[in-house]
Motif scaffolding. Structure first.
Motif, mmCIF file in Angstrom:
data_model
loop_
_atom_site.group_PDB
_atom_site.id
_atom_site.type_symbol
_atom_site.label_atom_id
_atom_site.label_comp_id
_atom_site.label_asym_id
_atom_site.label_seq_id
_atom_site.Cartn_x
_atom_site.Cartn_y
_atom_site.Cartn_z
ATOM 1 N N ALA A 1 -10.876 9.810 -5.991
ATOM 2 C CA ALA A 1 -11.552 8.540 -5.734
ATOM 3 C C ALA A 1 -12.603 8.321 -6.816
ATOM 4 O O ALA A 1 -13.567 9.075 -6.922
ATOM 5 N N SER B 1 -3.264 11.107 -5.812
ATOM 6 C CA SER B 1 -3.357 9.650 -5.914
ATOM 7 C C SER B 1 -4.703 9.336 -6.557
ATOM 8 O O SER B 1 -5.598 10.174 -6.596
ATOM 9 N N THR C 1 -7.727 6.381 -6.513
ATOM 10 C CA THR C 1 -8.257 5.227 -5.800
ATOM 11 C C THR C 1 -9.549 4.777 -6.479
ATOM 12 O O THR C 1 -10.313 5.611 -6.956
ATOM 13 N N GLY C 2 -9.788 3.501 -6.525
ATOM 14 C CA GLY C 2 -11.055 2.982 -7.046
ATOM 15 C C GLY C 2 -11.988 2.683 -5.881
ATOM 16 O O GLY C 2 -11.553 2.166 -4.867
ATOM 17 N N LEU C 3 -13.250 3.068 -6.008
ATOM 18 C CA LEU C 3 -14.234 2.861 -4.937
ATOM 19 C C LEU C 3 -15.377 1.982 -5.409
ATOM 20 O O LEU C 3 -15.667 1.929 -6.590
ATOM 21 N N MET D 1 0.825 -1.213 0.000
ATOM 22 C CA MET D 1 0.000 0.000 0.000
ATOM 23 C C MET D 1 0.857 1.260 0.000
ATOM 24 O O MET D 1 1.698 1.439 0.872
ATOM 25 N N VAL E 1 -4.487 3.499 -11.158
ATOM 26 C CA VAL E 1 -5.384 3.418 -9.996
ATOM 27 C C VAL E 1 -4.617 2.700 -8.880
ATOM 28 O O VAL E 1 -3.980 1.683 -9.111
ATOM 29 N N GLY E 2 -4.644 3.274 -7.677
ATOM 30 C CA GLY E 2 -3.911 2.695 -6.552
ATOM 31 C C GLY E 2 -2.513 3.280 -6.399
ATOM 32 O O GLY E 2 -1.776 2.883 -5.500
ATOM 33 N N GLU E 3 -2.156 4.234 -7.258
ATOM 34 C CA GLU E 3 -0.811 4.822 -7.188
ATOM 35 C C GLU E 3 -0.859 6.304 -6.788
ATOM 36 O O GLU E 3 -1.912 6.928 -6.828
ATOM 37 N N THR E 4 0.316 6.813 -6.437
ATOM 38 C CA THR E 4 0.455 8.210 -6.009
ATOM 39 C C THR E 4 1.553 8.865 -6.848
ATOM 40 O O THR E 4 2.558 8.217 -7.149
ATOM 41 N N LYS F 1 -1.499 7.790 0.444
ATOM 42 C CA LYS F 1 -2.304 8.551 -0.505
ATOM 43 C C LYS F 1 -1.735 9.931 -0.712
ATOM 44 O O LYS F 1 -1.062 10.474 0.143
ATOM 45 N N ASP G 1 -6.697 13.008 -3.142
ATOM 46 C CA ASP G 1 -7.004 11.642 -3.549
ATOM 47 C C ASP G 1 -8.211 11.660 -4.479
ATOM 48 O O ASP G 1 -9.298 12.045 -4.077
#
Ligand code: FES
Length: 86
Positions: free
Chosen positions: A10, A47, A49-51, A1, A37-40, A4, A8
């Motif tokens: 999302a 960053s 993020t997938g929700l 992980m 997705v999932g990176e910074t 973030k 972020d």
């Protein structure tokens, strides 16, 4: 992980958003920021993020950045959204 980013992005990848093109939105952010997705980003500013569904399906496809929600997105809106946070 990875930790973030300061902002972020999302992206809702729930069914309604997915059907209405969330994947294209995710691709547009990836291209704009040079991360997946999932990176910074290296500077820690962004960053992605997938929700799962965030309950705003009527606005699909939807993303949130901090407290702000953006709905009915199209890939060509992505550049301007990123610019707001630069
Ligand atoms: S599927 Fe995206 S808000 Fe419900």
């Amino acid at each position: 992980m990875e930790p973030k980013g300061e902002n972020d992005i999302a992206i809702c990848l729930g069914t309604a958003c997915y059907v209405r093109g969330a994947e294209k939105i995710a691709e547009a952010f990836s291209k704009e920021l040079g991360i997946g997705v999932g990176e910074t980003t290296a500077d820690g500013k962004f960053s992605i993020t997938g929700l799962r569904c965030i309950g705003a399906c009527g606005l699909a496809p939807v993303i949130t950045i901090g407290e702000k929600t953006y709905g009915r997105l199209t890939p060509d809106m992505v550049k301007d959204i990123v610019a707001e946070y630069k």
